[in-house]
Motif scaffolding. Structure first.
Motif, PDB file in Angstrom:
ATOM      1  N   VAL A 128       0.872  -1.180   0.000  1.00 24.67           N
ATOM      2  CA  VAL A 128       0.000   0.000   0.000  1.00 24.67           C
ATOM      3  C   VAL A 128       0.904   1.224   0.000  1.00 24.67           C
ATOM      4  O   VAL A 128       1.672   1.446   0.947  1.00 24.67           O
ATOM      5  CB  VAL A 128      -0.929   0.038   1.233  1.00 24.67           C
ATOM      6  CG1 VAL A 128      -1.874   1.234   1.158  1.00 24.67           C
ATOM      7  CG2 VAL A 128      -1.713  -1.260   1.355  1.00 24.67           C
ATOM      8  N   THR A 129       0.849   2.025  -1.070  1.00 28.73           N
ATOM      9  CA  THR A 129       1.695   3.217  -1.110  1.00 28.73           C
ATOM     10  C   THR A 129       1.018   4.344  -0.318  1.00 28.73           C
ATOM     11  O   THR A 129      -0.216   4.420  -0.241  1.00 28.73           O
ATOM     12  CB  THR A 129       1.989   3.673  -2.557  1.00 28.73           C
ATOM     13  OG1 THR A 129       0.790   4.137  -3.171  1.00 28.73           O
ATOM     14  CG2 THR A 129       2.597   2.550  -3.367  1.00 28.73           C
ATOM     15  N   GLY A 130       1.837   5.188   0.289  1.00 28.72           N
ATOM     16  CA  GLY A 130       1.298   6.293   1.088  1.00 28.72           C
ATOM     17  C   GLY A 130       0.432   5.789   2.220  1.00 28.72           C
ATOM     18  O   GLY A 130      -0.691   6.254   2.416  1.00 28.72           O
ATOM     19  N   ASP A 187      11.697   0.554  -7.662  1.00 29.89           N
ATOM     20  CA  ASP A 187      12.287  -0.771  -7.890  1.00 29.89           C
ATOM     21  C   ASP A 187      12.875  -1.317  -6.586  1.00 29.89           C
ATOM     22  O   ASP A 187      12.720  -2.496  -6.269  1.00 29.89           O
ATOM     23  CB  ASP A 187      13.345  -0.707  -9.006  1.00 29.89           C
ATOM     24  CG  ASP A 187      12.667  -0.470 -10.368  1.00 29.89           C
ATOM     25  OD1 ASP A 187      11.433  -0.659 -10.466  1.00 29.89           O
ATOM     26  OD2 ASP A 187      13.363  -0.066 -11.321  1.00 29.89           O
ATOM     27  N   ALA A 188      13.520  -0.431  -5.814  1.00 31.68           N
ATOM     28  CA  ALA A 188      14.099  -0.866  -4.534  1.00 31.68           C
ATOM     29  C   ALA A 188      12.986  -1.285  -3.560  1.00 31.68           C
ATOM     30  O   ALA A 188      13.126  -2.272  -2.829  1.00 31.68           O
ATOM     31  CB  ALA A 188      14.937   0.253  -3.930  1.00 31.68           C
ATOM     32  N   LYS A 214       2.419   9.090 -12.453  1.00 34.43           N
ATOM     33  CA  LYS A 214       3.612   8.319 -12.828  1.00 34.43           C
ATOM     34  C   LYS A 214       3.975   7.331 -11.721  1.00 34.43           C
ATOM     35  O   LYS A 214       4.412   6.211 -11.993  1.00 34.43           O
ATOM     36  CB  LYS A 214       4.781   9.274 -13.103  1.00 34.43           C
ATOM     37  CG  LYS A 214       6.009   8.582 -13.630  1.00 34.43           C
ATOM     38  CD  LYS A 214       7.082   9.606 -13.961  1.00 34.43           C
ATOM     39  CE  LYS A 214       8.436   8.961 -14.087  1.00 34.43           C
ATOM     40  NZ  LYS A 214       9.513   9.943 -13.906  1.00 34.43           N
ATOM     41  N   GLY A 215       3.746   7.732 -10.457  1.00 31.65           N
ATOM     42  CA  GLY A 215       4.026   6.832  -9.334  1.00 31.65           C
ATOM     43  C   GLY A 215       3.228   5.540  -9.456  1.00 31.65           C
ATOM     44  O   GLY A 215       3.735   4.445  -9.195  1.00 31.65           O
ATOM     45  N   CYS A 218       4.849   1.808  -9.899  1.00 31.33           N
ATOM     46  CA  CYS A 218       4.546   0.733  -8.937  1.00 31.33           C
ATOM     47  C   CYS A 218       3.861  -0.442  -9.633  1.00 31.33           C
ATOM     48  O   CYS A 218       4.159  -1.608  -9.347  1.00 31.33           O
ATOM     49  CB  CYS A 218       3.675   1.259  -7.793  1.00 31.33           C
ATOM     50  SG  CYS A 218       4.570   2.380  -6.705  1.00 31.33           S
ATOM     51  N   ALA A 219       2.936  -0.143 -10.552  1.00 28.16           N
ATOM     52  CA  ALA A 219       2.252  -1.230 -11.267  1.00 28.16           C
ATOM     53  C   ALA A 219       3.270  -2.026 -12.090  1.00 28.16           C
ATOM     54  O   ALA A 219       3.245  -3.259 -12.112  1.00 28.16           O
ATOM     55  CB  ALA A 219       1.148  -0.667 -12.162  1.00 28.16           C
ATOM     56  N   ARG A 220       4.204  -1.310 -12.731  1.00 26.57           N
ATOM     57  CA  ARG A 220       5.207  -1.999 -13.555  1.00 26.57           C
ATOM     58  C   ARG A 220       6.048  -2.939 -12.695  1.00 26.57           C
ATOM     59  O   ARG A 220       6.319  -4.076 -13.087  1.00 26.57           O
ATOM     60  CB  ARG A 220       6.088  -0.963 -14.254  1.00 26.57           C
ATOM     61  CG  ARG A 220       6.990  -1.556 -15.309  1.00 26.57           C
ATOM     62  CD  ARG A 220       7.746  -0.497 -16.040  1.00 26.57           C
ATOM     63  NE  ARG A 220       8.685   0.209 -15.156  1.00 26.57           N
ATOM     64  CZ  ARG A 220       9.570   1.103 -15.579  1.00 26.57           C
ATOM     65  NH1 ARG A 220       9.623   1.435 -16.855  1.00 26.57           N
ATOM     66  NH2 ARG A 220      10.384   1.694 -14.732  1.00 26.57           N
TER      67      ARG A 220
END
Ligand code: NAP
Length: 251
Positions: A14-16, A75-76, A120-121, A125-127
């Protein structure tokens, strides 16, 4: 709680998730049984508190810092998540910022910042998440859009563009990865009580409440309930959709 345990053995990023809606989404997914990566950008202490709340409730979580607007950082983030949990089943692209101004006064840097974090974030993340999801032939991606992306809002052209862009991304990606049993949906909250809406003055709040049929601002729990549902087996046949959680605001 209904559905408790249905996400056991699933891993969610979960981002943010250090504050606001993301924090409650992280707790919700953990309560459904998932191990959760609590991503944040700067507020490490807040993220650590979210992890502690999840662990205290019997769940599994880890906080990982990453600026979702930066490809190397993303990526990290996924490398660390995979090293810790071995898989990635659920991605909630929730990280978002606002830099509001009327278009004529809007600095190009504020346009870029909002597009880079909010749109873009989500792409980055999806990629990164798709690599394990495609291998697993299973995945759930939920993108946090906004009713502003559906209907616009003065003073938010950058935010509206990013959130409308997320809807396009959601629909195109749903078509790309559906054959691998990966669903991609967008949630479009209305006005939810968080730090983002805390700047609303009394007059704007009253005017807003008059436009909301359910007569109140939303809560992070209102949004998290839908996100959790979209990640459960009950939602396996739902993809490419945009679902508003707005108390009827856009009716
Ligand atoms: P919030 O309380 O301001 O929290 C924002 C979260 O995003 C924080 O955890 C923050 O991390 C993180 N974040 C910001 N930039 C980031 C970056 N570059 N990389 C990684 N994390 C980043 O926001 P919110 O109100 O919960 O909103 C969450 C999402 O819902 C956003 O996408 C927002 O646009 C959307 N939304 C909100 C509303 C609303 O009324 N609140 C309505 C519609 C849609 P730090 O703590 O480390 O800064």
């Amino acid at each position: 709680m209904p559905g408790e345990g249905v996400l056991v053995d699933r891993v969610a990023v979960v981002t943010g998730a250090s504050r606001g809606i993301g924090r409650v989404v992280a707790r919700q997914l953990a309560q459904l049984g998932a191990s959760v990566v609590v991503n944040y950008k700067t507020q490490a202490e807040a993220a650590t508190r979210v992890v502690a709340e999840i662990v205290a409730a019997g769940g599994v979580a880890e906080a990982i810092a990453a600026d979702v607007a930066r490809a190397e950082a993303v990526d990290a983030l996924f490398r660390q998540a995979l090293a810790r949990f071995g898989r990635c089943d659920i991605l909630v692209n929730n990280a978002g910022i606002i830099r509001d101004n009327l278009l004529l006064r809007l600095e190009a840097a504020d346009f870029d910042a909002v597009l880079e974090t909010n749109l873009k974030g989500a792409f980055l993340c999806a990629r990164a998440a798709l690599k394990p999801m495609l291998r697993q032939r299973f995945g759930r991606i939920v993108n946090m859009s906004s009713v502003v992306g559906l209907h616009g809002n003065p003073g938010q052209t950058n935010y509206a563009a990013a959130k409308a862009g997320l809807i396009g991304l959601t629909r195109a990606l749903a078509k790309e990865v559906g054959s691998r049993q990966i669903t991609v949906n967008a949630v479009a909250p209305g006005f939810i009580e968080t730090d983002i809406t805390s700047h609303l003055g009394d007059a704007s709040r009253t005017a807003l409440l008059e436009r909301i049929p359910l007569g109140r601002l939303g809560t992070a729990d209102d949004v998290a309930g839908l996100v959790g549902f979209l990640c459960t087996p009950a939602a396996a046949y739902i993809t490419g959709q945009v679902i508003a959680v707005d108390g009827g605001l856009i009716l």
